[in-house]
Design a protein around this motif. Sequence first.
Motif, mmCIF file in Angstrom:
data_model
loop_
_atom_site.group_PDB
_atom_site.id
_atom_site.type_symbol
_atom_site.label_atom_id
_atom_site.label_comp_id
_atom_site.label_asym_id
_atom_site.label_seq_id
_atom_site.Cartn_x
_atom_site.Cartn_y
_atom_site.Cartn_z
ATOM 1 N N GLU A 204 2.995 3.079 4.505
ATOM 2 C CA GLU A 204 2.759 1.873 3.724
ATOM 3 C C GLU A 204 3.277 2.036 2.295
ATOM 4 N N ASN B 55 6.310 -0.108 0.632
ATOM 5 C CA ASN B 55 6.041 -0.946 -0.535
ATOM 6 C C ASN B 55 6.989 -0.643 -1.691
ATOM 7 N N ALA C 214 5.818 -6.451 0.500
ATOM 8 C CA ALA C 214 4.992 -5.383 -0.060
ATOM 9 C C ALA C 214 3.509 -5.723 0.014
ATOM 10 N N GLY D 243 3.020 -0.042 -6.108
ATOM 11 C CA GLY D 243 3.938 -1.153 -5.871
ATOM 12 C C GLY D 243 4.068 -2.033 -7.105
#
Length: 370
Positions: A58, A62, A74, A265
């Motif tokens: 993840e 992102n 994202a 992010g």
Amino acid sequence: MTIPALLSALLLIAAGIVFLVAGAEVFIRGAVKLAALIGVSPLVIGLTVVAYGTSMPELAVNIQSTYANLDGLAVGNAIGSNIANILLILGLSALVAPLVVSQQLVRLDVPLMIGASVLVIFMASDGEISSVDGGILFGLLIAYTVFLIYKSRRENKAISKEYEDALAKKPPPTPANLALIGGQILFGVGGLVLGSTWLVEGASTIAEAFGVSDLIIGLTVVAIGTSLPELATSLVASYRGERDIAVGNVVGSNMFNLLMVLGLGAIFAPTSLTVESQALLVDMPIMLAASIMCLPIFFTGKIPRWAGGMFFGYYITYTMFLVYTSTGNPAADWITTAVLYIAAPLTVLWLAYITYQAWRERQAEPYRKM
């Protein structure tokens, strides 16, 4: 979009998921060995290295998405992964075998997960998560991790032995072992970077070709793909009967997704991480509702098969809603009505009932021992 181009994009997504999962697996193994080598306690390895390591896909996706100006991908990836962790992964794990839940999760970790969800929704209420917000989220993750390390010093020997058997043995600190561990970590990071690049590229190609928003792609295909390490870890732990690992992995991963994946992010985004209105009004509240739903079920001390079935059923319903919404199918309105006016009230009543029953049983325990 031509058929060869579609097949090429799908192949890119599939290859990206494979490299993400393989890279995360190799990275986790190397990180666990490194943590054991430098003397980090087995419990901390389980709550941080393993739980955070399974969320590395993840994070990689992102960061790649923000560089590609795909903010919807994202945000959808992080929020969708949290929804999948609870409804899909815990649901399937409990269907394999009823899960045991420690009271530490009820008293500490789940309330913190709910609080982090509320904080993210509050930060996104203006339509964006700024770099300052991202810094706050990342700082909270550091504080949470430090707290876990401090708290682990007081763990009892039984828990230490349990995590030591389940996760890692301390390797001898030889140059060969250090080189092997370093190679594993570097290879894992390389797989994560390459896999995330391919996955984002393939997903964005399909989204543009079919007119589907990158948010929807992030909430579905990418979220499920990046959640495969958590799914594999929890299913194996459930099948083997490992105490708390299946549940703790999900809770720890959700904290990582909220505080670090969204936090970094937003920090790496050119200006800020844009949050679409659908994510703010629909998907984030669903994530929060799923987190809150855990509390009364966890309070009973277990996740029975009926709860696993309920979680999984809600995830199928949520996925159908996303598909129907993206295609303009009126069935999306029917699903919304059925969930809001039938399923949700019945679920609240049932959860209130089982919580009350569990509370009564605990109140009666002192009298039974007399």
